[in-house]
Design a protein around this motif. Structure first.
Motif, mmCIF file in Angstrom:
data_model
loop_
_atom_site.group_PDB
_atom_site.id
_atom_site.type_symbol
_atom_site.label_atom_id
_atom_site.label_comp_id
_atom_site.label_asym_id
_atom_site.label_seq_id
_atom_site.Cartn_x
_atom_site.Cartn_y
_atom_site.Cartn_z
ATOM 1 N N LEU A 14 0.843 -1.205 0.000
ATOM 2 C CA LEU A 14 0.000 0.000 0.000
ATOM 3 C C LEU A 14 0.877 1.253 0.000
ATOM 4 O O LEU A 14 0.611 2.225 -0.709
ATOM 5 C CB LEU A 14 -0.927 0.004 1.228
ATOM 6 C CG LEU A 14 -2.041 -1.053 1.226
ATOM 7 C CD1 LEU A 14 -2.791 -1.038 2.554
ATOM 8 C CD2 LEU A 14 -3.016 -0.813 0.062
ATOM 9 N N GLY A 17 2.339 2.106 -3.204
ATOM 10 C CA GLY A 17 1.323 2.624 -4.122
ATOM 11 C C GLY A 17 0.808 3.993 -3.715
ATOM 12 O O GLY A 17 -0.164 4.480 -4.289
ATOM 13 N N VAL A 19 0.153 5.210 -0.228
ATOM 14 C CA VAL A 19 -0.437 5.438 1.100
ATOM 15 C C VAL A 19 0.678 5.911 2.041
ATOM 16 O O VAL A 19 1.602 5.168 2.350
ATOM 17 C CB VAL A 19 -1.099 4.160 1.665
ATOM 18 C CG1 VAL A 19 -1.589 4.387 3.087
ATOM 19 C CG2 VAL A 19 -2.245 3.727 0.763
ATOM 20 N N ARG A 149 -3.405 -3.722 -4.658
ATOM 21 C CA ARG A 149 -3.527 -2.971 -5.911
ATOM 22 C C ARG A 149 -4.977 -2.569 -6.170
ATOM 23 O O ARG A 149 -5.269 -1.439 -6.546
ATOM 24 C CB ARG A 149 -3.039 -3.821 -7.087
ATOM 25 C CG ARG A 149 -1.597 -3.566 -7.429
ATOM 26 C CD ARG A 149 -0.998 -4.760 -8.145
ATOM 27 N NE ARG A 149 0.110 -5.253 -7.343
ATOM 28 C CZ ARG A 149 1.376 -5.025 -7.623
ATOM 29 N NH1 ARG A 149 1.698 -4.338 -8.674
ATOM 30 N NH2 ARG A 149 2.334 -5.458 -6.836
ATOM 31 N N LEU A 152 -5.909 0.299 -3.983
ATOM 32 C CA LEU A 152 -5.283 1.558 -4.406
ATOM 33 C C LEU A 152 -5.988 2.151 -5.623
ATOM 34 O O LEU A 152 -6.076 3.359 -5.775
ATOM 35 C CB LEU A 152 -3.809 1.314 -4.749
ATOM 36 C CG LEU A 152 -2.909 1.035 -3.545
ATOM 37 C CD1 LEU A 152 -1.588 0.439 -4.003
ATOM 38 C CD2 LEU A 152 -2.686 2.310 -2.746
ATOM 39 N N PRO A 183 -0.659 3.679 -10.356
ATOM 40 C CA PRO A 183 -2.120 3.629 -10.465
ATOM 41 C C PRO A 183 -2.568 3.295 -11.890
ATOM 42 O O PRO A 183 -1.834 3.551 -12.846
ATOM 43 C CB PRO A 183 -2.558 5.046 -10.079
ATOM 44 C CG PRO A 183 -1.354 5.893 -10.313
ATOM 45 C CD PRO A 183 -0.138 5.032 -10.167
#
Ligand SMILES: Cc1ncc(C[n+]2csc(CCOP(=O)(O)OP(=O)(O)O)c2C)c(N)n1
Ligand SMILES: [Mg+2]
Length: 485
Positions: A14, A17, A19, A149, A152, A183
């Motif tokens: 996370l 990605g 966070v 994923r 996200l 993303p």
């Protein structure tokens, strides 16, 4: 995989990605997740904030996600802790805020057999409000990676329910290195042209920021709610809603951006006009009266209205005492959080269009979690003013708990009229005895806000005039300004 390797892999993925903030409430079943978050913080890859009350925790996370536009994660233990996140999930769903709820659970074999702190169905508890993913005891690295994923890419609240068995943690285990998670590319949107003329106005509600550029290009008067982020300059107007009714016959067409909810007069206008709607990425489709001619991903103006048409909406008017109060707060604040209820509606009529950052939970317009939302925004963005009513403050009193919050440049301004003033404007107020109106709706309160502030370690300022508010304004946060209306 061990509890700790599951937690480490999930949080590291996370984090890779995007966070960067983890909001954690204390609990035993969730310990591996807390340890993984602490490791990310020690490695300066993320920040952790710990709050006791899960509802306050969730709203703080919501505020941080709204203010940063990035997904945040909320970590809680099993049982009622998860239930306390329901209002946040609902608001986040209706305003498309990317909050990832990571809920620690017991193993599946312990469900429905009387095990302590175990729900029958913890995964999926938020229903339509949050898509739910399960990480079971037999989860593989591939499954955990794909769950992270999907969370996200959701751009909306999601739940990741993680089953943990004994041993619940291993503080010695190092975090895995994860390469950046990119993303998903967003699809192109198609545009619809709107022919502009002198019978048209633009309305912006929550999530309707794009209204400003449209209205500017079309030279149309823009009626923008303060929390739309579109009330940033001309051609946005400052207009008493009662006066809008007088113009209703001339206004035949309305272009809506976002989800307007504050004014009945604006709703009446929308209901009786030809209507174009630009779909809001955050607040969805808007057509509560079923009269939209066009609902499109993007609207493009064709032509311009006359200067006389725009100018006719610039009128002078006197401000009431409540309006002078909210107007002062608006003018003094570059970053503002607005509670639901009456004061935001007063502001809707009097706020001068100016560039400001304005936030409000308009997804469902609850009076819950407002203090906590503002704390999340202040943590993320710095100096912030929260304007709210007295009941809205009291509803989230436990949000005032400053444990682990650190420096908090937040000024809370309470418009204190002892109860829900908004209810005195309801039709029912004319039909029932005043004692009933007071007891069942207004619910007057006598809470000692000075004592409340002091109990939670906030500074306190009592004001009853603009002059005294002006004197109190420079007191640095965390401070509660109790403005008696
Ligand atoms: C969670 C939740 N419960 C109840 C309501 C209904 N409600 C709307 S405004 C309000 C009263 C708010 O009073 P206050 O904060 O003092 O604001 P005022 O209208 O006095 O300015 C209530 C109970 C709501 N919006 N959200
Ligand atoms: Mg009140």
């Amino acid at each position: 995989m061990s509890s700790q390797s599951v937690a480490n892999l999930l949080l590291a993925t996370l984090n890779a990605g995007g966070v960067q903030r983890f909001f954690i409430a204390p609990g035993s079943r969730s310990q591996a997740l807390a340890i993984a978050a602490a490791k990310l913080e020690s490695a300066s890859k993320a920040r952790a904030t710990v709050r006791l009350d899960e509802r306050s925790l969730g709203f703080t996370a919501l505020g941080a996600a709204m203010a940063s536009g990035k997904p945040v994660a909320v970590i809680v233990t099993s049982g009622t802790a998860v239930g306390n996140l329901m209002p946040v999930a609902l608001e986040a769903h209706h305003s498309s805020v990317p909050v990832i709820f990571i809920t620690a659970d017991r193993p599946e074999r312990l469900r429905g057999v009387g095990a302590n702190q175990t729900l029958e169905n913890q995964g999926g508890i938020f229903g339509f409000a949050a898509r739910s993913f399960e990480i079971g005891l037999d989860a593989t690295e591939g499954h955990i990676g794909s769950v992270a994923r999907a969370a996200l890419d959701a751009a909306a609240p999601v739940q990741i329910n993680v089953q943990f068995d004994l041993p619940l943690s291993d503080g010695a285990l190092e975090l895995p290195e994860i390469s950046p998670v990119l993303p998903e590319a967003k699809p192109e949107t198609s545009a619809v042209h709107v022919p502009i003329d002198d019978s048209m106005v633009v309305v912006a509600g929550a999530g309707g920021e794009a209204a400003f550029e449209f209205a500017k290009a079309a030279n149309l008067p823009l009626i923008a709610e303060p929390s739309s982020m579109a009330r940033t300059g001309s051609p946005a107007i400052r207009f008493p809603m009662a006066a809008l009714l007088e113009r209703q016959a001339e206004i035949k067409k309305v272009v809506v951006f976002g989800k307007p909810t504050l004014s009945r007069q604006v709703q009446a206008l929308i209901a009786s006009s030809e209507l174009w709607v630009e779909r809001s990425l955050s607040h969805g489709d808007f057509d509560p009266h079923g009269n939209a001619t066009v609902v499109a991903d993007r609207l493009v103006p064709q032509g311009r209205a006359s200067d006389d048409w725009v100018r006719s909406f610039n009128i002078e008017f006197e401000l009431s005492e409540r309006q002078q109060f909210v107007s002062y707060v608006w003018q003094k604040s570059d970053r503002l959080v607005l509670g639901a209820s009456d004061l935001i509606r007063e502001l809707d009529q009097v706020a001068t269009p100016e560039p400001k950052e304005v936030f409000s939970n308009r997804g469902l317009a609850g009076i819950d979690g407002t203090v906590s939302t503002a704390i999340g925004i202040a943590l993320e963005r710095g100096e912030t003013t929260l304007l709210l009513g007295d009941l809205t403050l009291l509803h989230d009193a436990s949000g005032l708990n400053l444990t682990d919050i650190g420096e908090l440049p937040l000024r809370i301004v309470v418009g204190n009229d002892s109860g829900g003033h908004i209810f005195s404007r309801l039709e029912v107020a004319q039909e029932i005895a005043s004692e009933q109106l007071s007891r069942f709706f207004i619910t007057p309160q006598q809470v000692d806000l000075a004592a409340l502030a002091s109990a939670y370690g906030w500074k306190y300022q009592l004001c009853n005039s603009i002059a005294s508010l002006d004197a109190a304004w420079d007191v640095t946060g965390p401070v509660i300004i109790d403005y008696r209306l």
